[in-house]
Write a protein that holds these residues in place. Structure first.
Motif, PDB file in Angstrom:
ATOM      1  N   ALA A  18     -15.951 -23.428  14.248  1.00  0.00           N
ATOM      2  CA  ALA A  18     -15.973 -24.697  13.534  1.00  0.00           C
ATOM      3  C   ALA A  18     -14.844 -24.805  12.527  1.00  0.00           C
ATOM      4  O   ALA A  18     -14.816 -25.748  11.749  1.00  0.00           O
ATOM      5  N   THR A  19     -13.928 -23.843  12.534  1.00  0.00           N
ATOM      6  CA  THR A  19     -12.874 -23.820  11.531  1.00  0.00           C
ATOM      7  C   THR A  19     -11.546 -23.490  12.180  1.00  0.00           C
ATOM      8  O   THR A  19     -11.446 -23.243  13.371  1.00  0.00           O
ATOM      9  N   GLY A  20     -10.486 -23.479  11.370  1.00  0.00           N
ATOM     10  CA  GLY A  20      -9.156 -23.084  11.808  1.00  0.00           C
ATOM     11  C   GLY A  20      -8.575 -22.066  10.857  1.00  0.00           C
ATOM     12  O   GLY A  20      -9.289 -21.466  10.040  1.00  0.00           O
ATOM     13  N   PRO A  38     -11.122 -27.875   9.297  1.00  0.00           N
ATOM     14  CA  PRO A  38     -10.033 -28.717   9.789  1.00  0.00           C
ATOM     15  C   PRO A  38      -9.731 -29.844   8.813  1.00  0.00           C
ATOM     16  O   PRO A  38     -10.628 -30.388   8.163  1.00  0.00           O
ATOM     17  N   GLY A  39      -8.459 -30.172   8.688  1.00  0.00           N
ATOM     18  CA  GLY A  39      -8.054 -31.232   7.776  1.00  0.00           C
ATOM     19  C   GLY A  39      -6.620 -31.068   7.323  1.00  0.00           C
ATOM     20  O   GLY A  39      -5.876 -30.220   7.831  1.00  0.00           O
ATOM     21  N   VAL A  83       7.040 -26.526  -0.889  1.00  0.00           N
ATOM     22  CA  VAL A  83       5.780 -27.180  -0.543  1.00  0.00           C
ATOM     23  C   VAL A  83       5.817 -27.641   0.912  1.00  0.00           C
ATOM     24  O   VAL A  83       6.833 -28.175   1.376  1.00  0.00           O
ATOM     25  N   ARG A  84       4.726 -27.452   1.594  1.00  0.00           N
ATOM     26  CA  ARG A  84       4.569 -27.959   2.955  1.00  0.00           C
ATOM     27  C   ARG A  84       3.240 -28.701   3.056  1.00  0.00           C
ATOM     28  O   ARG A  84       2.216 -28.205   2.565  1.00  0.00           O
ATOM     29  N   ASP A  85       3.225 -29.839   3.713  1.00  0.00           N
ATOM     30  CA  ASP A  85       1.984 -30.544   4.048  1.00  0.00           C
ATOM     31  C   ASP A  85       1.735 -30.356   5.538  1.00  0.00           C
ATOM     32  O   ASP A  85       2.578 -30.699   6.373  1.00  0.00           O
ATOM     33  N   VAL A  86       0.569 -29.797   5.894  1.00  0.00           N
ATOM     34  CA  VAL A  86       0.276 -29.491   7.290  1.00  0.00           C
ATOM     35  C   VAL A  86      -1.144 -29.930   7.609  1.00  0.00           C
ATOM     36  O   VAL A  86      -1.940 -30.259   6.724  1.00  0.00           O
ATOM     37  N   THR A  87      -1.469 -29.886   8.889  1.00  0.00           N
ATOM     38  CA  THR A  87      -2.804 -30.213   9.359  1.00  0.00           C
ATOM     39  C   THR A  87      -3.367 -29.030  10.133  1.00  0.00           C
ATOM     40  O   THR A  87      -2.702 -28.484  11.004  1.00  0.00           O
ATOM     41  N   VAL A  88      -4.593 -28.647   9.805  1.00  0.00           N
ATOM     42  CA  VAL A  88      -5.280 -27.542  10.482  1.00  0.00           C
ATOM     43  C   VAL A  88      -6.314 -28.131  11.440  1.00  0.00           C
ATOM     44  O   VAL A  88      -7.077 -29.024  11.060  1.00  0.00           O
ATOM     45  N   SER A  89      -6.317 -27.618  12.675  1.00  0.00           N
ATOM     46  CA  SER A  89      -7.270 -28.082  13.682  1.00  0.00           C
ATOM     47  C   SER A  89      -8.291 -27.002  13.983  1.00  0.00           C
ATOM     48  O   SER A  89      -8.074 -25.820  13.706  1.00  0.00           O
ATOM     49  N   VAL A  90      -9.405 -27.409  14.583  1.00  0.00           N
ATOM     50  CA  VAL A  90     -10.469 -26.479  14.896  1.00  0.00           C
ATOM     51  C   VAL A  90      -9.990 -25.450  15.919  1.00  0.00           C
ATOM     52  O   VAL A  90      -9.303 -25.766  16.885  1.00  0.00           O
ATOM     53  N   GLY A  91     -10.314 -24.193  15.661  1.00  0.00           N
ATOM     54  CA  GLY A  91     -10.070 -23.147  16.621  1.00  0.00           C
ATOM     55  C   GLY A  91      -8.631 -22.742  16.808  1.00  0.00           C
ATOM     56  O   GLY A  91      -8.311 -22.016  17.754  1.00  0.00           O
ATOM     57  N   THR A  92      -7.726 -23.162  15.935  1.00  0.00           N
ATOM     58  CA  THR A  92      -6.316 -22.818  16.091  1.00  0.00           C
ATOM     59  C   THR A  92      -5.759 -22.249  14.799  1.00  0.00           C
ATOM     60  O   THR A  92      -6.294 -22.473  13.714  1.00  0.00           O
ATOM     61  N   GLY A  93      -4.663 -21.537  14.942  1.00  0.00           N
ATOM     62  CA  GLY A  93      -3.910 -21.088  13.791  1.00  0.00           C
ATOM     63  C   GLY A  93      -2.673 -21.942  13.615  1.00  0.00           C
ATOM     64  O   GLY A  93      -1.936 -22.188  14.569  1.00  0.00           O
ATOM     65  N   THR A  94      -2.424 -22.445  12.406  1.00  0.00           N
ATOM     66  CA  THR A  94      -1.276 -23.296  12.125  1.00  0.00           C
ATOM     67  C   THR A  94      -0.211 -22.487  11.392  1.00  0.00           C
ATOM     68  O   THR A  94      -0.469 -21.956  10.313  1.00  0.00           O
ATOM     69  N   PRO A  95       1.010 -22.364  11.950  1.00  0.00           N
ATOM     70  CA  PRO A  95       2.064 -21.584  11.293  1.00  0.00           C
ATOM     71  C   PRO A  95       2.730 -22.363  10.167  1.00  0.00           C
ATOM     72  O   PRO A  95       3.124 -23.509  10.333  1.00  0.00           O
ATOM     73  N   ILE A 110     -17.250 -37.670  15.143  1.00  0.00           N
ATOM     74  CA  ILE A 110     -16.435 -36.560  15.650  1.00  0.00           C
ATOM     75  C   ILE A 110     -15.060 -36.601  14.985  1.00  0.00           C
ATOM     76  O   ILE A 110     -14.332 -37.595  15.095  1.00  0.00           O
ATOM     77  N   ALA A 111     -14.704 -35.522  14.317  1.00  0.00           N
ATOM     78  CA  ALA A 111     -13.364 -35.404  13.737  1.00  0.00           C
ATOM     79  C   ALA A 111     -12.387 -34.837  14.754  1.00  0.00           C
ATOM     80  O   ALA A 111     -11.250 -35.301  14.873  1.00  0.00           O
ATOM     81  N   GLU A 112     -12.813 -33.823  15.497  1.00  0.00           N
ATOM     82  CA  GLU A 112     -11.982 -33.204  16.524  1.00  0.00           C
ATOM     83  C   GLU A 112     -12.870 -32.675  17.637  1.00  0.00           C
ATOM     84  O   GLU A 112     -14.010 -32.272  17.388  1.00  0.00           O
TER      85      GLU A 112
END
Length: 1009
Positions: free
Chosen positions: A32-34, A74-75, A90-102, A210-212
């Motif tokens: 349920a998280t990233g 996620p968000g 500074v970086r603005d990014v989006t995290v999705s469920v079940g993935t790693g964001t570099p 549903i968000a994702e």
């Protein structure tokens, strides 16, 4: 961790976050998280913040220059690097469920430093995730809103490569990678919402919530189990510091829906009926609406948040049936309010608690009217059926960041699901079944008249004018309950990212069925002393059949898993996963009839970041996946049940109910398959050496970033079924061994069941009370005496492309696949059999002859393209294209000769062409599986257009048109070609059972504020 080269190219990494890739890979223990990960100078400080929720994590970069933050919601996040000299990036990014964001801050190696630059991605698709190995696709709420897709989890899952729509007999479900539709698992916020009674439905999350949605088609880690097909993983929206609310209405009018195609008799072996109208669908209607309201915000800023949605839907349908229909022109109406509530509490920066409540209770109301045979009219109301489905789910989840390197998550959830059905006659009488084997369902009986036409011409066809359903009904208190608990741990140890955990998943079902009216009366004609038809000495007889089931059964499951993502070098990561599953099934007496302990499921994989900058990934996996028995198996097969037949002479027929009067028994009452209402001995139900159903899977793939705006990928998949569980009903091998031992077998007997659970093709160890005297005898039956081994394989090559520019995004995939074997798996689409794990595939070894070939879910070619174009600030347009080859066709007929007659399983064999109009006239001719032809290719184009007026901020209008060119190709046909009693060709062979959905239009009005 040695990540000095991992994701070093900041420019590429940041743009990859903005661009993304729809088909990526999942990280472990993130149901349920990233996660966030990246590179920076050792000793620097990284701060991760979500201004919308107040989430904040601060950590110091390790000696190897790597950092990682697991288990985050996620968000959208702001990642800030604080350097020793006081400067920041500074970086603005989006995290999705079940993935790693570099998110990479390290310079060097030819990279370009972008200090102080904030990169904001539109997130049309997801980044190439080099941190894990699994195959998955993710769509966000924004993406799903922009493309024309039906508003349900299956339709979204079918956008992913490697998925095809299953047979309509099982509802709206998807087949993943050649597996049956009963082999998938569904989750919401980490909680399993699969209904495990038959694994043919799941809780329906309100689409607005549903968000994702993450669709995993293979290679998933050892934290996921109990699935051979795929996993659908949804996370819901949640409240933030910004109050948001809104509402919408979706309307699909029947007046804009195209007429459904009619069906005609298609069997060339019955030329007299060939081309005649079978089903006139011109009066069928289907329309509906759905309305929703939602709101979310902070109850306490940065600490406590709430989100809720309430929906109401209504579907109106009229189904006029075939032109031969006598009583069952139906009008259906579906709709109950459904809701979801999500609460989030940031206890501290390091401890988070969340609650999810979900209700998807629904009632389907079906009214049955009399109908004039050969006409489309509506007579008097016969009665109304009220079928309940869905239920309530409550889930609690805790996440704790105990240290910078150690995270724990704990989940507890409970759910209930109703399967109740009750009937009300036109005069208000209740018709129901209470579950007592000795008290069949009330109401009018089911009537079947199989007499030849010349006999029906003499007396008229016998039928009921008061039977509402014409079939079995579920007991009125039918329901399922689930209790689930799991612990997941995430631990960074040097170059290793270790996950381990434990989960229990206990499922109980109150189940049972009885024929409406308590029995079937089956009228047939005896040809008299001369054995010849229509010679004047024939007479009619009637058979009474009673089938009652009712019990409370349960399944207890638990599993342990351990996995390690090992950063072997700067650019190469190895995955090692281990899983141990225990499955235990209990019958209605509370006795375990199957227990499989510590089934071992190893999983291996690798991810190679070829260029060291997340622009090119090569990955592979190899794994074993196991599937438990569903609870439905025990209701009849392992618990007390009643199945009787008796033949009678009769003097007349009740003109209303169709039941015979003036009965005289022709023979004694017979109990079929040993089902005489007494408890079964649990030790006799299944082979002592039973293995679970399991398969091995191998995947090799690559993903490559072509430009700053587009990526491509290719993946090969191979799956092979290693063992299946089914039932076998041929008792003769045990019987013969017992006779050879000088015993006197007693049949029927509760200790000598006709049908037993086994692994097809494997030697089976059965325990049986041979002489019904309480003495148990153990026999090992060689596999070749029972059936051949179960076989199923899936081979596929997938190509996919994704692009994202300022105004538009698109995804395309092409899959070429081969799905071959002698069993589809849990269900049997050939005949629409939904008895999960106890299909007729291996009941007798003769049934498996010529059964090897291309399976029902074999779609050789699938092309999928979807996307959206932002025309300007007020207008956008979306599209969705599907082109797919058709499924194979079978010819199912009788097995003749078999001990001097026709095999008692009737038209269930891969044999046809044995008959003429007068009956069997020669040996059966083999027609191996899938060799009777193929259904046509199908194609559909869906389009939409949306309008966001500047004059009313927050207001939106949208029109979706599905199947724009109204292509209505046949998607399934009747594959039974011969009458099961006489072998005479059936005129219903090749009659279409389903078409592509006709063109329809959906309107939306939505307002957000």
């Amino acid at each position: 961790m040695k990540r000095s080269s991992l994701n070093r190219n900041l420019r590429r990494s940041a743009l990859t976050v903005a661009l993304g890739l729809c088909f990526t890979s999942a990280v472990h223990a993130q149901q349920a998280t990233g996660a966030l990960f990246g590179q920076a100078a050792s000793g620097e400080t990284v701060v991760i913040e979500n201004p919308a929720t107040g989430f904040r994590r601060e950590l110091v970069v390790g000696a190897d220059g790597g950092y990682r933050v697991p288990s985050i919601q996620p968000g959208s996040y702001r990642v800030t690097l604080k350097r020793a000299d006081g400067s920041t990036a500074v970086r603005d990014v989006t995290v999705s469920v079940g993935t790693g964001t570099p998110v990479n801050f390290a310079a060097g190696g030819g990279t370009t430093q972008l200090d102080g630059v904030t990169v904001v991605g539109t997130r049309a698709v997801n980044p190439i995730d080099v941190s894990s190995v699994a195959s998955t696709s993710i769509l966000t709420a924004e993406q799903m809103a922009k493309i024309p897709v039906l508003r349900d989890a299956t339709s979204v899952a079918l956008l992913a490569p490697g998925t095809v729509r299953g047979d309509t007999a099982f509802g709206n479900l998807a087949s993943f990678g050649g597996s049956s539709v009963a082999e998938n698992q569904y989750y919401v916020n980490g909680f399993n919402i699969t209904n495990s009674y038959r694994s043919l439905n799941f809780a329906q999350v309100p689409f607005e919530a549903i968000a994702e949605q993450q669709t995993m088609t293979g290679g998933y880690g050892s934290e996921f189990g109990r699935s051979l097909g795929g996993v659908v993983n949804q996370v819901t929206k949640r409240g933030t510091n910004d109050f948001q609310a809104g509402g919408n209405i979706f309307w699909s009018p029947d007046s804009l829906r195209s007429e459904v195609a009619n069906t005609y008799y298609s069997n060339p072996l019955v030329p007299g009926d060939l081309g005649k109208l079978r089903q006139d669908n011109s009066n069928d209607t289907l329309g509906g609406m759905q309305a929703a309201v939602w709101a979310g915000g902070a109850l306490v800023k940065d600490k406590l948040f709430a989100y809720g949605v309430l929906t109401y839907s209504k579907v109106d349908r009229e189904d006029w049936g075939t032109v031969l229909s006598r009583t069952n022109t139906d009008e259906s109406e579906k709709g109950d309010p459904t809701w979801l509530v999500k609460l989030d509490w940031n206890i501290t920066d390091d401890h988070h608690l969340e609650f999810t409540g979900l209700s998807d209770k629904r009632t389907t109301t079906t009214k049955t009217y009399l109908n004039t045979v050969g006409e489309l009219d509506r007579g008097n109301l016969v009665g109304t059926s009220y079928a309940e489905s869905g239920g309530e789910n409550y889930v609690f989840r805790y996440t704790g960041y105990l240290t910078e390197a150690f995270t724990v998550s704990a989940l507890y959830g409970t759910s209930d699901y109703s399967r109740s059905r009750r009937l009300v006659t036109a005069d208000g009488q209740q018709v129901e079944y209470g579950g007592d084997l000795n008290q069949p369902a009330t109401g009018c009986p089911v009537i079947t008249d199989i007499r030849p036409g010349y006999r029906q011409a003499i007396t008229g066809a016998y039928s009921s004018s008061c039977n509402i359903t014409g079939t079995s009904i579920d007991r009125v208190d039918s329901k399922d309950t689930r209790d689930q608990f799991r612990l997941d741990f995430d631990w960074e140890i040097g170059d290793h990212r270790v996950g381990f955990g434990y989960d229990t998943d206990d499922f109980e079902s109150v189940a049972g069925t009885s024929l409406e009216g308590g029995r079937i009366w089956r009228y047939s004609t005896n040809n008299g002393p001369d054995g010849l038809a229509n010679t004047g000495d024939e007479f009619d007889i009637v058979r009474e059949q009673i089938v009652n089931q009712g019990s409370t059964v349960r399944v207890e499951q638990h599993a342990y898993y351990l996995e390690d993502n090992w950063q072997v070098t700067d650019t190469f990561q190895a995955y090692i996963g281990l899983r141990w599953d225990t499955f235990e099934n209990f019958n209605g007496e509370g006795d375990a009839y199957v227990k499989i302990e510590n089934q071992f499921a190893p999983r291996l994989g690798f991810s190679w970041d070829v260029n060291g900058d997340s622009s090119w990934k090569v990955y592979g996996t190899a794994g074993r996946y196991a599937l438990p028995l569903t609870s439905s198996v025990a209701v009849r097969g392992a618990s007390a049940s009643l199945f009787t037949r008796q033949n009678f002479n009769f003097t007349g027929v009740d003109p209303v109910t169709g039941a015979p009067i003036g009965l005289t028994p022709r023979a004694a009452l017979s109990y079929i398959n040993g089902e005489f209402g007494e408890p079964k001995n649990a030790a006799t139900i299944a082979s002592k050496n039973l293995d679970p159903m399991y398969q091995d899977e191998y995947i090799l793939g690559t993903q490559y970033q072509l430009t700053e705006h587009q990526s491509v990928g290719v993946k090969g998949t191979y799956r092979k079924l290693k063992a299946a569980i089914d039932d076998n009903c041929d008792y003769t091998p045990i019987f013969d061994m017992a006779v050879a031992d000088g015993l006197d077998p007693v049949l029927p007997s509760s200790g000598f069941p006709y049908c037993r659970m086994f692994n097809p093709g494997a030697d089976s160890v059965f325990v049986t009370d041979i002489e019904n005297n309480g003495v148990m005898t153990e026999y090992t039956i060689p596999g070749e005496l029972l059936s051949p081994p179960a076989k199923r394989s899936y081979e596929a090559l997938e190509l996919f492309w994704d692009g994202s520019w300022d105004k538009w995004f698109a995804s395309a995939s092409y899959t070429m696949a081969w799905n071959k074997g002698n069993t589809e798996g849990g269900v049997k689409s050939d005949i629409g059999q939904s008895d999960t794990s106890v299909t007729q595939d291996f009941d007798y070894k003769e049934l498996a002859v010529d059964s090897y070939g291309y399976l029902p879910n074999d779609r050789r070619h699938s092309l999928k393209v979807f996307g959206n174009y932002q025309i300007n600030d007020e207008w956008s347009a979306g599209g969705n294209l599907l082109v797919q080859s058709g499924r194979p066709i079978n010819c199912l007929g009788v097995l003749y000769p078999y001990h001097g007659g026709i095999h008692p399983y009737g038209a269930s064999f891969f044999r046809c062409g044995t008959t003429e109009a007068g009956g069997v006239n020669g040996p059966s001719e083999p027609v191996p599986r899938g060799t009777a032809g193929r259904l046509p290719w199908t194609n559909s184009i869906d389009l939409n257009i949306a309008y966001f007026p500047k004059w009313a901020s927050g207001l939106a209008f949208k029109i979706d048109v599905f199947n724009v060119f109204d292509s209505q190709k046949v998607t399934s046909v009747t594959e039974v070609a011969e009458d099961g009693t006489t072998g005479v060709p059936l005129n219903t062979y090749l009659v279409p059972r389903s078409f592509q959905a006709p063109r329809s239009v959906r309107f939306m009005v939505q307002y957000d504020f």
